[in-house]
Scaffold this motif. Sequence first.
Motif, PDB file in Angstrom:
ATOM      1  N   GLY A  21      35.940 122.964 -36.479  1.00 19.02           N
ATOM      2  CA  GLY A  21      35.937 124.220 -35.748  1.00 19.02           C
ATOM      3  C   GLY A  21      37.005 124.266 -34.665  1.00 19.02           C
ATOM      4  O   GLY A  21      37.648 125.298 -34.447  1.00 19.02           O
ATOM      5  N   LYS A  22      37.214 123.143 -33.995  1.00 21.73           N
ATOM      6  CA  LYS A  22      38.258 123.088 -32.970  1.00 21.73           C
ATOM      7  C   LYS A  22      39.637 123.255 -33.598  1.00 21.73           C
ATOM      8  O   LYS A  22      40.507 123.949 -33.046  1.00 21.73           O
ATOM      9  CB  LYS A  22      38.172 121.772 -32.199  1.00 21.73           C
ATOM     10  CG  LYS A  22      36.962 121.675 -31.279  1.00 21.73           C
ATOM     11  CD  LYS A  22      36.998 120.414 -30.427  1.00 21.73           C
ATOM     12  CE  LYS A  22      35.839 120.404 -29.448  1.00 21.73           C
ATOM     13  NZ  LYS A  22      35.910 119.280 -28.480  1.00 21.73           N
ATOM     14  N   ALA A  23      39.859 122.611 -34.723  1.00 22.37           N
ATOM     15  CA  ALA A  23      41.154 122.734 -35.389  1.00 22.37           C
ATOM     16  C   ALA A  23      41.406 124.178 -35.830  1.00 22.37           C
ATOM     17  O   ALA A  23      42.501 124.725 -35.628  1.00 22.37           O
ATOM     18  CB  ALA A  23      41.210 121.787 -36.584  1.00 22.37           C
ATOM     19  N   GLU A  27      44.387 126.983 -34.757  1.00 23.55           N
ATOM     20  CA  GLU A  27      45.196 127.665 -35.756  1.00 23.55           C
ATOM     21  C   GLU A  27      45.054 129.173 -35.630  1.00 23.55           C
ATOM     22  O   GLU A  27      46.046 129.912 -35.664  1.00 23.55           O
ATOM     23  CB  GLU A  27      44.792 127.197 -37.150  1.00 23.55           C
ATOM     24  CG  GLU A  27      45.671 127.754 -38.251  1.00 23.55           C
ATOM     25  CD  GLU A  27      45.424 127.070 -39.576  1.00 23.55           C
ATOM     26  OE1 GLU A  27      46.306 126.302 -40.021  1.00 23.55           O
ATOM     27  OE2 GLU A  27      44.343 127.284 -40.162  1.00 23.55           O
ATOM     28  N   ASP A  28      43.834 129.640 -35.464  1.00 19.74           N
ATOM     29  CA  ASP A  28      43.596 131.084 -35.362  1.00 19.74           C
ATOM     30  C   ASP A  28      44.207 131.675 -34.090  1.00 19.74           C
ATOM     31  O   ASP A  28      44.589 132.853 -34.075  1.00 19.74           O
ATOM     32  CB  ASP A  28      42.095 131.377 -35.395  1.00 19.74           C
ATOM     33  CG  ASP A  28      41.458 131.080 -36.744  1.00 19.74           C
ATOM     34  OD1 ASP A  28      42.205 130.922 -37.737  1.00 19.74           O
ATOM     35  OD2 ASP A  28      40.218 130.977 -36.801  1.00 19.74           O
ATOM     36  N   ALA A  55      43.490 118.316 -40.912  1.00 22.30           N
ATOM     37  CA  ALA A  55      44.320 118.818 -42.002  1.00 22.30           C
ATOM     38  C   ALA A  55      43.480 119.478 -43.079  1.00 22.30           C
ATOM     39  O   ALA A  55      43.860 120.509 -43.644  1.00 22.30           O
ATOM     40  CB  ALA A  55      45.138 117.672 -42.602  1.00 22.30           C
ATOM     41  N   ALA A  56      42.335 118.878 -43.374  1.00 20.52           N
ATOM     42  CA  ALA A  56      41.464 119.422 -44.414  1.00 20.52           C
ATOM     43  C   ALA A  56      40.836 120.748 -44.009  1.00 20.52           C
ATOM     44  O   ALA A  56      40.402 121.522 -44.873  1.00 20.52           O
ATOM     45  CB  ALA A  56      40.376 118.403 -44.758  1.00 20.52           C
ATOM     46  N   ALA A  57      40.790 121.013 -42.707  1.00 20.47           N
ATOM     47  CA  ALA A  57      40.133 122.223 -42.211  1.00 20.47           C
ATOM     48  C   ALA A  57      41.116 123.360 -41.938  1.00 20.47           C
ATOM     49  O   ALA A  57      40.698 124.468 -41.596  1.00 20.47           O
ATOM     50  CB  ALA A  57      39.368 121.905 -40.929  1.00 20.47           C
ATOM     51  N   THR A  58      42.418 123.115 -42.082  1.00 23.34           N
ATOM     52  CA  THR A  58      43.436 124.105 -41.725  1.00 23.34           C
ATOM     53  C   THR A  58      44.500 124.195 -42.821  1.00 23.34           C
ATOM     54  O   THR A  58      44.522 123.376 -43.743  1.00 23.34           O
ATOM     55  CB  THR A  58      44.115 123.716 -40.398  1.00 23.34           C
ATOM     56  OG1 THR A  58      44.674 122.397 -40.519  1.00 23.34           O
ATOM     57  CG2 THR A  58      43.120 123.730 -39.241  1.00 23.34           C
ATOM     58  N   THR A  59      45.362 125.171 -42.685  1.00 19.91           N
ATOM     59  CA  THR A  59      46.432 125.334 -43.677  1.00 19.91           C
ATOM     60  C   THR A  59      47.827 125.350 -43.057  1.00 19.91           C
ATOM     61  O   THR A  59      48.793 124.978 -43.724  1.00 19.91           O
ATOM     62  CB  THR A  59      46.244 126.647 -44.458  1.00 19.91           C
ATOM     63  OG1 THR A  59      46.255 127.747 -43.531  1.00 19.91           O
ATOM     64  CG2 THR A  59      44.931 126.635 -45.231  1.00 19.91           C
ATOM     65  N   ARG A  60      47.939 125.783 -41.808  1.00 15.53           N
ATOM     66  CA  ARG A  60      49.241 125.944 -41.159  1.00 15.53           C
ATOM     67  C   ARG A  60      49.452 124.961 -40.015  1.00 15.53           C
ATOM     68  O   ARG A  60      50.577 124.511 -39.748  1.00 15.53           O
ATOM     69  CB  ARG A  60      49.369 127.372 -40.617  1.00 15.53           C
ATOM     70  CG  ARG A  60      50.662 127.659 -39.872  1.00 15.53           C
ATOM     71  CD  ARG A  60      50.589 128.985 -39.114  1.00 15.53           C
ATOM     72  NE  ARG A  60      49.523 129.014 -38.123  1.00 15.53           N
ATOM     73  CZ  ARG A  60      49.611 128.478 -36.905  1.00 15.53           C
ATOM     74  NH1 ARG A  60      50.709 127.834 -36.524  1.00 15.53           N
ATOM     75  NH2 ARG A  60      48.603 128.564 -36.048  1.00 15.53           N
ATOM     76  N   LEU A  61      48.394 124.626 -39.323  1.00 11.34           N
ATOM     77  CA  LEU A  61      48.466 123.839 -38.090  1.00 11.34           C
ATOM     78  C   LEU A  61      49.131 122.489 -38.335  1.00 11.34           C
ATOM     79  O   LEU A  61      48.765 121.752 -39.257  1.00 11.34           O
ATOM     80  CB  LEU A  61      47.050 123.620 -37.562  1.00 11.34           C
ATOM     81  CG  LEU A  61      46.890 123.082 -36.145  1.00 11.34           C
ATOM     82  CD1 LEU A  61      47.382 124.094 -35.114  1.00 11.34           C
ATOM     83  CD2 LEU A  61      45.423 122.726 -35.884  1.00 11.34           C
ATOM     84  N   ARG A  62      50.127 122.166 -37.507  1.00 14.86           N
ATOM     85  CA  ARG A  62      50.765 120.865 -37.611  1.00 14.86           C
ATOM     86  C   ARG A  62      49.960 119.825 -36.840  1.00 14.86           C
ATOM     87  O   ARG A  62      49.180 120.165 -35.949  1.00 14.86           O
ATOM     88  CB  ARG A  62      52.219 120.947 -37.136  1.00 14.86           C
ATOM     89  CG  ARG A  62      53.043 121.846 -38.081  1.00 14.86           C
ATOM     90  CD  ARG A  62      54.514 121.852 -37.745  1.00 14.86           C
ATOM     91  NE  ARG A  62      55.154 120.561 -37.940  1.00 14.86           N
ATOM     92  CZ  ARG A  62      55.517 120.078 -39.128  1.00 14.86           C
ATOM     93  NH1 ARG A  62      55.285 120.755 -40.247  1.00 14.86           N
ATOM     94  NH2 ARG A  62      56.128 118.903 -39.213  1.00 14.86           N
ATOM     95  N   LEU A  63      50.164 118.562 -37.201  1.00 17.30           N
ATOM     96  CA  LEU A  63      49.249 117.497 -36.792  1.00 17.30           C
ATOM     97  C   LEU A  63      50.016 116.422 -36.059  1.00 17.30           C
ATOM     98  O   LEU A  63      50.838 115.711 -36.641  1.00 17.30           O
ATOM     99  CB  LEU A  63      48.561 116.921 -38.036  1.00 17.30           C
ATOM    100  CG  LEU A  63      47.960 118.000 -38.954  1.00 17.30           C
ATOM    101  CD1 LEU A  63      47.789 117.479 -40.357  1.00 17.30           C
ATOM    102  CD2 LEU A  63      46.653 118.519 -38.378  1.00 17.30           C
TER     103      LEU A  63
END
Length: 297
Positions: A21-23, A27-28, A55-63
């Motif tokens: 949820g934090k990730a 991103e949102d 990574a598994a919870a997002t699509t765009r966010l860099r890590l």
Amino acid sequence: MRPFRFGAVVRQADSAKAWAGKARRLEDAGFDVMLVPDHLTGERLAPIPALAAAAAATTRLRLGTMVLANDFRHPAALAKELATLDVLSDGRAEPGIGTGWMAGDYAAAGLPLDPPGVRLERLAEALAVLKGLWGAGPFTHHGAHYRVEGLDLYPKPAQRPHPPLLLAGGGPRLLRLAAREAASVNLTTRVLPDGSGPDPADGGLDAFLAKIALVEETAPGPIELGTSILELGEVKAARWSRADISGLAATPQVLHGTRHDICGKLRHWRAEHGLTYFVLHHERALDAFAPIVEELA
């Protein structure tokens, strides 16, 4: 002119659902990078598995990491971990790495805290090993601190020639290394040699501008410049609570005023000094900072 980028440091969660949820919240909200610190003490998740879950919870966010302590891992092991993260995130890994500095981490783990110069030499050698192992084919390295014999790393990172590296620091030797070896530099307050915290003598506008000039003079080509936001309104970054924030008021590390004021200050630092990557260090300030990200990103 480079576009603005915004990162946020996130330290812990009590479940997989809460962490995901934090990730997704970052991103949102338009943040570019989720960053996890690397300390053995305190309430912090381990960075690499935490970023894999994000990574598994997002699509765009860099890590990213702010930042990995080089002394905690052999660079051959770290190269494999980060390459795996990059592959499994479809090329979103953006690791930050430093010498390691917090005396409490070293004491708790029974690790020797070598003098800053030794730790810096070890970091420089580790960067050579990381980049060598991420290249094509087997890699051999015989150095003062590390030895690698014909290792052909698998997997290779998805990003070629390798994931963009961030180095963070405030001392001149580290900043010169960062300028030569990193894609991005996070300008910080110099740390005391004994690892007890930020150096109270390293602060103010002149010192900050001198760090920018040093990086720009040393870098062989274009490099991303950024810094950490240590105070947003009344919220201070806990990690640097011992720092004299009042001395940094003229820098972009301290942001006061209205949304208009803060956006204007960040635009000024981009236009006049080339700073484009700003990292928020306290989750309590996310709601207040999100409208600024929305306007500038």
